[in-house]
Enzyme design. Structure first.
Site, PDB file in Angstrom:
ATOM      1  N   GLY B 260       0.888  -1.000   0.478  1.00  0.00           N
ATOM      2  CA  GLY B 260       0.110   0.178   0.069  1.00  0.00           C
ATOM      3  C   GLY B 260       0.650   1.292   0.258  1.00  0.00           C
ATOM      4  O   GLY B 260       0.746   1.688  -0.720  1.00  0.00           O
ATOM      5  N   ASP B 261       2.005   1.283   0.610  1.00  0.00           N
ATOM      6  CA  ASP B 261       2.975   2.338   0.891  1.00  0.00           C
ATOM      7  C   ASP B 261       3.723   3.063  -0.733  1.00  0.00           C
ATOM      8  O   ASP B 261       3.788   3.697  -0.875  1.00  0.00           O
ATOM      9  CB  ASP B 261       3.727   2.297   2.107  1.00  0.00           C
ATOM     10  CG  ASP B 261       3.574   1.970   3.038  1.00  0.00           C
ATOM     11  OD1 ASP B 261       2.326   2.671   3.513  1.00  0.00           O
ATOM     12  OD2 ASP B 261       3.032   0.344   4.286  1.00  0.00           O
TER      13      ASP B 261
END
Lengths: 378, 378
Positions: B260-261
């Protein structure tokens, strides 16, 4: 997909240094420089500063400028205590995340924290000695001061003197080399003596003194010509004698910050690369990677050391990045000052910001620099 | 020197998210991904965790897996309080270091800290609106939970609901999109409705839902075939109607952490790139860069949006990096388990470590991925 192959074999690095929110210094610069060379980096941040810059004209500072925490003349932030460093390390161990090939330790606030970081290095070193010599290599940047001025507490000096015997490569500037060796460096003979003491009395295998400014080493005192500085390095022989080399390079008349951190991080990656390359071309005459501290055999000349190869490449990257930073800095300051009557403080702060190394936009200079300045014997 | 030119024009990004000592998640992954694309990054770290991993099999997690702080099932570290975030921001301002083109906000611990980060975004947005519309763009990743489970305190949800109206692009996963819009997503109609609510009621200009798993969107329920997932995005028109697209991609049956990052950071750089490219090819028909929130004119089709171009490239990078991580993970685990009888906890920890994205060794995949999965209209 145009992937360049990484330079180094899989290399897991523990980087312990300051973190800053803004600006390319401390672990911020080190982590990016290491990652851009293909290293897997774990970072313990000893300080979370708002900023951490520098503002001394770099006439004698083109390689190493790591200390002035008050570059922006103001900062806000939190120090990470010795206990917290130890806690983070214990946490890594408990989670089996302590399997490091190399360690880079930089600015650490205070003697207790230096000891805490030192314990990590000692432990990793001890483990590798027992299990697999050469499987761990510690690069220690003994950040204490510059130009005759300490910028850490006085008890940090003996803390480092106790510690450097465990490091594989140390990266003092001229002043720090004097503090560690106890030898005042004023000419070639005293410089050689300082290196000799660090090898002989402390057993440090590899040394690079990152900013040597001596008239006889190539510095030109005339303002008409380009001033130069030197990096001086040595890998000791089996009986702890120096094998000295120097690399002389021109000094940029520009402000910079974070150059010491960039130098240290690149040395980690390039040392690993140089030792790997040495092994590749040794035609089976023994492997350096499997030797304690990657010590070259005694018949290897100063100019053929992996340390020498590494330092040449690092300086080439430094030179390109500083050159580009200097160019954009001049443009940036001209832009900022346009139509504005800025007060001294504002000007100072803007200059500090502009002095930050332009790393992310010069990935090519980090990875594939052109080596212009070659090592010479001393 | 073989320098590839940077993809984006000079871009100064403020990244606010968690920092971890080990592992590629939070700001650690975001900062490197942004820098590798040529952005100048300032980072405020909301948490200094020892580690922050993830350990759910990624059957429905190949794009977004940002939350499970207990991936390593243990951690040590210090939270940075709301006050400290505000202090760091004030420090940046006082030093004239608050001149940002973009902001990425990720995992923030607690409602008070979400508000503190929100105040930074609002302030930057407000300043740009007054002075130069389009000169600031805020990408907000509203990290709250996944798969029907919250992993933040309940009061973080209303904090984000109050905040997203100020963001330019939000990156919720399916569950977070439900929390923000109040619409349960079960099929295409409800998915479209959720996006509609976020555009209309909250005025969010750009939305990417980072992990949509609906049978009608291409997920294959049969275990014999490769399972797929989709990313669904939309840039609103001037009357706040959605322009929806989806990109469907195969799911890796592998553990990962930090996806996600990575997705969020790459979206920042690729959005900037796509908008710059749009302007280059618009033949003088107005500039997007100078428009509030970089909103495309109403006649631009969903498949021609800069958001669509950006998402395609980001997914291409994700796919290559996940593919390589998955391959090395399998090899690594086989190596670790060789000759060893590992207990469950050790195995779990080793798997968590192996699941970390191999970013530094795949710089080419970040910078020049091959786009295989193209956007389709919905």
């Amino acid at each position: 997909m145009s992937a360049e192959p990484p330079f180094v074999p899989e290399t897991s690095v523990l980087a312990v240094a300051s973190h800053v929110v803004s600006g390319n210094v401390g672990n911020k610069i080190a982590v990016f420089a290491l990652q851009s060379m293909g290293c897997d980096v774990s970072a313990i941040n000893t300080v979370q500063f708002m900023s951490y810059g520098l503002s001394i004209i770099c006439s004698n500072a083109s390689v190493k400028r790591k200390g002035n925490h008050t570059g922006y003349k103001q900062w806000k932030g939190t120090r990470v205590s010795a206990q917290e460093i130890t806690d983070l390390w214990e946490g890594l161990k408990q989670s089996y995340l302590d399997d490091f090939d190399m360690m880079l330790s930089g600015y650490v606030p205070g003697a207790a924290a230096v000891e805490a970081v030192g314990n990590i290095g000692k432990e990793l070193k001890h483990k590798s000695k027992d299990q697999k010599p050469g499987s761990f290599f510690w690069v220690l940047d003994p950040v204490m001061g510059d130009n005759g001025r300490l910028y850490v507490a006085e008890d940090v000096v003996p803390a480092y003197k106790n510690l450097i015997q465990y490091a594989d490569l140390i990266l003092p500037n001229q002043f720090e080399a004097e503090l560690l060796s106890g030898v005042k460096i004023t000419d070639f003979a005293s410089l050689e003596n300082a290196v000799r003491v660090l090898h002989r009395d402390f057993g440090v295998p590899h040394i690079v003194i990152t900013s040597v400014s001596l008239p006889t080493l190539g510095s030109s005192p005339s303002p008409q010509t380009t001033r130069t500085m030197s990096v001086v390095g040595s890998t000791m022989t089996s009986d702890r004698h120096p094998r000295l080399f120097k690399i002389t390079f021109p000094v940029f008349e520009c402000y910079f910050s974070g150059t010491g951190d960039m130098f240290a991080a690149l040395m980690v990656a390039r040392m690993r690369e140089a030792v790997t390359n040495y092994d590749k071309h040794s035609n089976g005459n023994g492997s350096l990677v499997g030797k304690l501290s990657w010590l070259s055999p005694d018949d290897v000349d100063a100019l053929d050391l992996p340390l020498t190869r590494a330092a040449e490449k690092v300086l080439a990257s430094m030179h390109e990045v500083l050159d580009r930073t200097c160019a954009s800095l001049t443009a940036e300051m001209a832009e900022k000052q346009k139509d504005k009557d800025l007060d001294e403080k504002t000007l100072h702060l803007l200059k500090s910001r502009a002095s930050e190394l332009k790393l992310a936009r010069n990935l090519g200079s980090l990875r594939n620099p052109k080596v212009e300045y070659r090592a010479e014997k001393m």
